[in-house]
Write an enzyme that holds these catalytic residues in place. Structure first.
Site, mmCIF file in Angstrom:
data_model
loop_
_atom_site.group_PDB
_atom_site.id
_atom_site.type_symbol
_atom_site.label_atom_id
_atom_site.label_comp_id
_atom_site.label_asym_id
_atom_site.label_seq_id
_atom_site.Cartn_x
_atom_site.Cartn_y
_atom_site.Cartn_z
ATOM 1 C CE LYS A 116 146.934 73.387 28.137
ATOM 2 N NZ LYS A 116 148.027 74.020 28.839
ATOM 3 C CE LYS B 26 152.327 66.343 26.018
ATOM 4 N NZ LYS B 26 151.866 67.119 26.994
ATOM 5 C CE LYS C 173 151.065 67.416 35.748
ATOM 6 N NZ LYS C 173 151.474 68.585 34.951
HETATM 7 P P1 ADP Z 1 150.823 67.828 31.420
HETATM 8 O O1 ADP Z 1 150.619 67.858 29.916
HETATM 9 O O2 ADP Z 1 150.618 66.466 31.952
HETATM 10 O O3 ADP Z 1 150.004 68.875 32.142
HETATM 11 P P2 ADP Z 1 153.028 69.558 31.894
HETATM 12 O O4 ADP Z 1 152.606 70.451 30.776
HETATM 13 O O5 ADP Z 1 152.857 70.058 33.288
HETATM 14 O O6 ADP Z 1 152.316 68.152 31.713
HETATM 15 O O7 ADP Z 1 154.526 69.132 31.660
HETATM 16 C C1 ADP Z 1 155.560 69.085 32.622
HETATM 17 C C2 ADP Z 1 156.827 68.620 31.920
HETATM 18 O O8 ADP Z 1 156.672 67.262 31.496
HETATM 19 C C3 ADP Z 1 157.168 69.407 30.661
HETATM 20 O O9 ADP Z 1 158.574 69.562 30.563
HETATM 21 C C4 ADP Z 1 156.642 68.558 29.548
HETATM 22 O O10 ADP Z 1 157.334 68.758 28.340
HETATM 23 C C5 ADP Z 1 156.868 67.157 30.091
HETATM 24 N N1 ADP Z 1 155.857 66.237 29.567
HETATM 25 C C6 ADP Z 1 154.530 66.289 29.810
HETATM 26 N N2 ADP Z 1 153.868 65.289 29.197
HETATM 27 C C7 ADP Z 1 154.821 64.588 28.531
HETATM 28 C C8 ADP Z 1 154.784 63.416 27.704
HETATM 29 N N3 ADP Z 1 153.640 62.789 27.455
HETATM 30 N N4 ADP Z 1 155.948 62.970 27.178
HETATM 31 C C9 ADP Z 1 157.120 63.606 27.446
HETATM 32 N N5 ADP Z 1 157.221 64.704 28.228
HETATM 33 C C10 ADP Z 1 156.102 65.200 28.760
#
Ligand code: ADP
Ligand code: TRP
Length: 322
Positions: A109, A188, A191
């Protein structure tokens, strides 16, 4: 009954990476474990979120629409259980700076230019508190959270060494077979990267997101390689094996463009989530029910968290007189 616990941040609309990486596991595990599934709204402050209140309810609506059952599981908001933040402070005082400095998520980040503040730096300590407070046995998360889970385990071990056996050492539950779901730009899906396909995008919105998927520039007639195409990789998550074989044949035969493949992807996604779309539309009309689910979930969560904190304070020597 063993406990499974996880949270998702309300930092934007939930996408299919969140579904396959996390929520699908929550749904499977609610049948076998006592589930604690919360909205990590305190964590999302680390990413300076917009519309926090609305996004918080949106995550709950998504959980319920996708099939989390409030009778079998405890669905609640992190902010409704103040014990999380109290434990976070106690754990902060046994967490070495070096441990936090090694966090990939923090390093990624800051490398992306997000200004580092203390909240972002200490994010894994709050996450450890979320987990340890409930003596969770299992934590279903996507692969990217593995290191955070290891940190929670290290922090628990350290606390137990310092103050005597207090916390259970949690096990991550990670679907190792699932590579991170890739976003429309091939990175990847996240959000925070603006590359998502959202679970509840339907019709025009879904089409628009799918159209953003980047492909190579092969002509319509040319045969195409399904395995290097992100449309195909996403299709595999939703389709039956028969559908996958059929699409593969079309790629290899040529005269099948990426536009056609995108249309097929859209169809399987809409079919996959069709019941959830209906359920969500009903829930939106019934927010009193949704709030009641959260209140009951929070009360059940506090029934576990409050006695745990009595134990923790006693071990550390924190006096409370009320
Ligand atoms: P983001 O990166 O979209 O903010 P979060 O960090 O809130 O997502 O992740 C919420 C859950 O979803 C976590 O358990 C994370 O490992 C899973 N997750 C997020 N993005 C992915 C992805 N691209 N592929 C698989 N799992 C994901
Ligand atoms: N860090 C997790 C994520 O970004 C969200 C989270 C917060 C979490 N607290 C947790 C996940 C406790 C599992 C357990 O996805």
């Amino acid at each position: 009954m063993k406990r499974s616990l996880s949270g998702i941040q309300p930092s934007g609309t939930l996408h299919i990476g969140n579904y396959f990486g996390a929520i699908k596991q929550f749904l499977e595990q609610q049948k076998v474990y006592n589930g604690f599934y919360f909205v990590a709204n305190l964590h999302s402050l680390t990413s300076n979120p917009h519309n926090l209140e609305e996004n918080t309810y949106d995550v709950v609506l998504d959980y319920l629409a996708l099939g989390l059952d409030p009778v079998k599981t405890n669905i609640f908001l992190q902010s409704d259980v103040p014990e999380h933040v109290e434990l976070y402070w106690y754990l902060s005082n046994i967490t070495p700076i070096g441990l936090l400095e090694r966090a990939h998520s923090y390093k990624d980040k800051t490398a992306r230019g997000i200004a580092a503040n203390h909240g972002l730096f200490s994010y894994p300590v709050l996450m450890a508190a979320d987990i340890l407070l409930y003596d969770a046995d299992f934590v279903p998360v996507g692969k990217d959270q593995k290191q955070h889970l290891e940190m929670a385990r290290d922090i628990a071990i350290k606390f137990n060494q310092q103050y005597g056996e207090t916390f259970k050492i949690p096990e991550p539950l990670i679907n190792e077979a699932l590579q991170a779901v890739l976003g429309t730009d091939g990175q990847k899906m996240s959000k925070s990267y603006g590359n998502t396909i959202d679970i509840f995008a339907q019709g025009k919105n879904l089409k628009k997101q799918i159209n953003n998927i980047v492909t190579d520039s092969k002509e319509l007639e040319e045969p195409k390689d399904p395995n290097s195409c992100n449309i195909f990789k996403l299709y595999e998550l939703f389709a039956t094996s028969k559908q996958i074989t059929a699409l593969e044949a079309k790629y290899l035969a040529g005269n099948f463009g990426y536009g056609h493949a995108k249309k097929e992807l859209m169809d399987v996604i809409e079919y996959y989530f069709k019941d959830a779309y209906i359920k969500r539309a009903e829930l939106v009309q019934n927010m009193d029910y949704v709030k009641k689910v959260l209140q009951e979930g929070a009360l059940k969560a506090r029934d576990v968290a409050a006695p745990k904190m009595v134990e923790v304070r006693k071990k550390i020597g924190i006096v409370t007189t009320l």
